[in-house]
Design a protein around this motif. Sequence first.
Motif, PDB file in Angstrom:
ATOM      1  N   LEU A 125       0.839  -1.205   0.000  1.00 38.11           N
ATOM      2  CA  LEU A 125       0.000   0.000   0.000  1.00 38.11           C
ATOM      3  C   LEU A 125       0.869   1.249   0.000  1.00 38.11           C
ATOM      4  N   HIS A 126       0.425   2.274  -0.702  1.00 39.12           N
ATOM      5  CA  HIS A 126       1.104   3.570  -0.639  1.00 39.12           C
ATOM      6  C   HIS A 126       1.126   4.015   0.830  1.00 39.12           C
ATOM      7  N   PRO A 127       2.257   4.591   1.303  1.00 34.61           N
ATOM      8  CA  PRO A 127       2.323   4.978   2.719  1.00 34.61           C
ATOM      9  C   PRO A 127       1.162   5.871   3.170  1.00 34.61           C
ATOM     10  N   ASP A 128       0.664   6.738   2.291  1.00 33.17           N
ATOM     11  CA  ASP A 128      -0.476   7.578   2.687  1.00 33.17           C
ATOM     12  C   ASP A 128      -1.734   6.749   2.947  1.00 33.17           C
ATOM     13  N   LEU A 129      -1.829   5.576   2.335  1.00 34.29           N
ATOM     14  CA  LEU A 129      -3.037   4.753   2.480  1.00 34.29           C
ATOM     15  C   LEU A 129      -2.898   3.692   3.574  1.00 34.29           C
ATOM     16  N   ALA A 130      -1.672   3.328   3.896  1.00 30.88           N
ATOM     17  CA  ALA A 130      -1.449   2.235   4.855  1.00 30.88           C
ATOM     18  C   ALA A 130      -2.084   2.571   6.210  1.00 30.88           C
ATOM     19  N   VAL A 141       3.992   2.975  10.905  1.00 28.48           N
ATOM     20  CA  VAL A 141       5.155   2.381  11.555  1.00 28.48           C
ATOM     21  C   VAL A 141       4.733   1.393  12.643  1.00 28.48           C
ATOM     22  N   ALA A 142       5.478   0.302  12.739  1.00 25.67           N
ATOM     23  CA  ALA A 142       5.337  -0.588  13.901  1.00 25.67           C
ATOM     24  C   ALA A 142       6.655  -0.532  14.669  1.00 25.67           C
ATOM     25  N   VAL A 143       6.564  -0.390  15.970  1.00 25.00           N
ATOM     26  CA  VAL A 143       7.782  -0.353  16.787  1.00 25.00           C
ATOM     27  C   VAL A 143       7.881  -1.686  17.529  1.00 25.00           C
ATOM     28  N   LEU A 144       9.012  -2.382  17.322  1.00 26.84           N
ATOM     29  CA  LEU A 144       9.121  -3.767  17.783  1.00 26.84           C
ATOM     30  C   LEU A 144      10.378  -3.977  18.625  1.00 26.84           C
ATOM     31  N   PRO A 145      10.250  -4.672  19.755  1.00 25.81           N
ATOM     32  CA  PRO A 145      11.438  -4.963  20.551  1.00 25.81           C
ATOM     33  C   PRO A 145      12.060  -6.282  20.089  1.00 25.81           C
ATOM     34  N   LEU A 146      13.382  -6.326  20.040  1.00 30.37           N
ATOM     35  CA  LEU A 146      14.016  -7.598  19.690  1.00 30.37           C
ATOM     36  C   LEU A 146      13.931  -8.571  20.875  1.00 30.37           C
ATOM     37  N   LEU A 147      14.008  -7.992  22.071  1.00 29.97           N
ATOM     38  CA  LEU A 147      13.897  -8.815  23.285  1.00 29.97           C
ATOM     39  C   LEU A 147      12.871  -8.176  24.213  1.00 29.97           C
ATOM     40  N   LYS A 148      11.712  -8.815  24.327  1.00 35.80           N
ATOM     41  CA  LYS A 148      10.679  -8.159  25.142  1.00 35.80           C
ATOM     42  C   LYS A 148      10.918  -8.355  26.637  1.00 35.80           C
ATOM     43  N   LYS A 149      11.916  -9.228  26.963  1.00 35.53           N
ATOM     44  CA  LYS A 149      12.177  -9.447  28.392  1.00 35.53           C
ATOM     45  C   LYS A 149      13.037  -8.355  28.985  1.00 35.53           C
ATOM     46  N   ARG A 150      13.650  -7.510  28.136  1.00 41.39           N
ATOM     47  CA  ARG A 150      14.498  -6.430  28.662  1.00 41.39           C
ATOM     48  C   ARG A 150      13.662  -5.157  28.828  1.00 41.39           C
ATOM     49  N   CYS A 172      11.110   1.457  23.195  1.00 40.09           N
ATOM     50  CA  CYS A 172      10.087   1.250  22.152  1.00 40.09           C
ATOM     51  C   CYS A 172       8.879   2.153  22.408  1.00 40.09           C
ATOM     52  N   HIS A 173       8.385   2.135  23.635  1.00 41.72           N
ATOM     53  CA  HIS A 173       7.179   2.916  23.938  1.00 41.72           C
ATOM     54  C   HIS A 173       7.435   4.416  23.798  1.00 41.72           C
ATOM     55  N   ARG A 174       8.655   4.828  24.131  1.00 39.30           N
ATOM     56  CA  ARG A 174       8.966   6.268  23.988  1.00 39.30           C
ATOM     57  C   ARG A 174       8.935   6.666  22.506  1.00 39.30           C
ATOM     58  N   ILE A 175       9.583   5.827  21.679  1.00 40.16           N
ATOM     59  CA  ILE A 175       9.613   6.122  20.229  1.00 40.16           C
ATOM     60  C   ILE A 175       8.194   6.116  19.657  1.00 40.16           C
ATOM     61  N   LYS A 176       7.433   5.090  20.070  1.00 45.25           N
ATOM     62  CA  LYS A 176       6.061   4.969  19.549  1.00 45.25           C
ATOM     63  C   LYS A 176       5.214   6.182  19.973  1.00 45.25           C
ATOM     64  N   LYS A 197       2.193  11.170  17.794  1.00 36.89           N
ATOM     65  CA  LYS A 197       1.739  12.574  17.712  1.00 36.89           C
ATOM     66  C   LYS A 197       1.481  12.964  16.263  1.00 36.89           C
ATOM     67  N   ASP A 198       2.140  12.286  15.328  1.00 35.29           N
ATOM     68  CA  ASP A 198       2.033  12.670  13.923  1.00 35.29           C
ATOM     69  C   ASP A 198       1.433  11.620  13.004  1.00 35.29           C
ATOM     70  N   MET A 199       1.356  10.380  13.446  1.00 34.54           N
ATOM     71  CA  MET A 199       0.896   9.331  12.524  1.00 34.54           C
ATOM     72  C   MET A 199       0.421   8.113  13.312  1.00 34.54           C
ATOM     73  N   MET A 200      -0.232   7.189  12.618  1.00 32.65           N
ATOM     74  CA  MET A 200      -0.655   5.941  13.247  1.00 32.65           C
ATOM     75  C   MET A 200       0.571   5.045  13.410  1.00 32.65           C
ATOM     76  N   ALA A 201       0.881   4.705  14.670  1.00 30.05           N
ATOM     77  CA  ALA A 201       2.010   3.821  14.958  1.00 30.05           C
ATOM     78  C   ALA A 201       1.529   2.787  15.964  1.00 30.05           C
ATOM     79  N   VAL A 202       2.174   1.619  15.961  1.00 33.18           N
ATOM     80  CA  VAL A 202       1.715   0.547  16.834  1.00 33.18           C
ATOM     81  C   VAL A 202       2.919  -0.172  17.431  1.00 33.18           C
ATOM     82  N   TYR A 203       2.747  -0.709  18.634  1.00 37.72           N
ATOM     83  CA  TYR A 203       3.783  -1.508  19.297  1.00 37.72           C
ATOM     84  C   TYR A 203       3.318  -2.949  19.306  1.00 37.72           C
TER      85      TYR A 203
END
Length: 477
Positions: free
Chosen positions: A372-377, A381-390, A397-401, A406-412
């Motif tokens: 999908l074109h980024p305007d339509l998606a 952005v998805a923000v993903l941890p490589l190790l969720k135990k840390r 991750c949550h800070r970045i997300k 504030k500007d776009m749809m993002a998900v963790y």
Amino acid sequence: MSHPPADPAPLDAAARPDPGPAVADLDTIVSLSKRRGFIFPSSEIYGGINAVWDYGPLGVELKNNVKRAWWRAMVQERDDIVGLDAGILMHPQVWITSGHVGSFSDPLVECGTCHRRYRLDELPGAEDLSATDLRDESIVQRLGLACPADEGPLSPPRRFNLMFKTHMGPVEEDAAVVYLRPETAQGSYVNFKSVQQSSRKKVPFGIAQIGKSFRNEISPGNFVFRMREFEQMEMQYFVRPGEVAAAAFEEWLPARRAWYERYGVEPTRLRFREHASDELAHYAKKAIDVEYRFPFGWKELEGIHNRGDFDLGSHARSSGENLEYFDPATEEHFIPWIVETAAGADRAAFTFLIDAYHEEQVRDEKRVVLRLHPDLAPYKVAVLPLLKKRPEIVELCHRIKADLKKDMMAVYDDTAAIGKLYRRQDEIGTPWCVTVDVDSLEDGAVTIRDRDSMTQERVPAENVKRVILDRMEAARG
Ligand code: ATP
């Protein structure tokens, strides 16, 4: 209006080889839509209601983005078009004057055995009938058509009016009948004078509207292609009569085609089809459909119509209001002609969804990716941890997300291993994933992974938003 590059040969597409659909089987899209939360059958716990569909968490984002992209191209980026949001319910006289009460109908045939009803031109063997044939009483007999369900005999066609009726106020009597609008356009016609005078627009100018319309379709189907409740994106362009209107019509053709291409539709799967003279509404000067190669064939995506002075002329006569425009430059009074671009928000979203769907082999595994074109998606952005135990990784991750949100749809998401998380985001069209790993805690950098190329780039965490916003702007062109 602006002059986009002319289409080299707008009407020759039918002669080109069939490119085939982007997705062979419609069920692929229907099941993805259900599984990932794009589109659900309405009222499913009660067995569903025919021809109404509900947009889930991802579907509502996609459809809103489609509407936003249309508004951007038709209103925001232009100086000559303004917006309007008229009511769904209108004075019933509007629909008498517009001709909808008298003739907004489709040819209906009924099986004498099982009593199923069909729209004649959607029966196998009758798809390409001319408008004259569709009105011919003897057509069923002439073509030897039978009920597709049980081979029973079919009645001759009769006209079936597609408007939904309801009652205004507490009395259910004929005098209180109102209609659910079957198109948004009439709202623009009856508000023509108010919009023109309040916005001080000079002809040529347009009125754009997005909103729900309702049609009691005889044979709805093909998922959200034909529904009984749907959304339209219509623009009425008011122009000087005659040659000027004809020229404006020709300019809208490449402009509208370019919009679908700008948002990623494969050009070979788009074509124009001109209405035959017996298919044209009696008042229409010219009509061309933008068609898309759906999995179920070439079908209308949008109609572009030169409607002449029929609309404002009829409403002026019927209401007694003077709907003429006074041109101060030439000191002439005239009823503007209307060039209309009539698109469907659902059909457009459906098209973008189908056309974005790709399956590919990556290291012996099937990867499903919605390009999908980024305007339509739905999510940018998805923000993903490589190790969720840390906890430090999760916290970053949550800070970045939170900053991105504030500007776009993002998900963790941390509910699977990274490979699986990437695949999930690919399947719903998220253009970028940001991954935080152990090194991020040391060097403050994170990885941005691109959906289409799967390439990865290391970026300081504080620059992530800027990089994504720049990429979105670049994609917008
Ligand atoms: P069709 O020939 O498919 O019935 P139409 O020619 O009646 O369509 P218009 O009246 O020109 O369609 O409507 C403009 C647009 O609104 C269509 O191109 C389509 O995108 C959308 N639209 C119309 N009817 C429906 C429907 N029942 N469900 C979803 N979208 C629709």
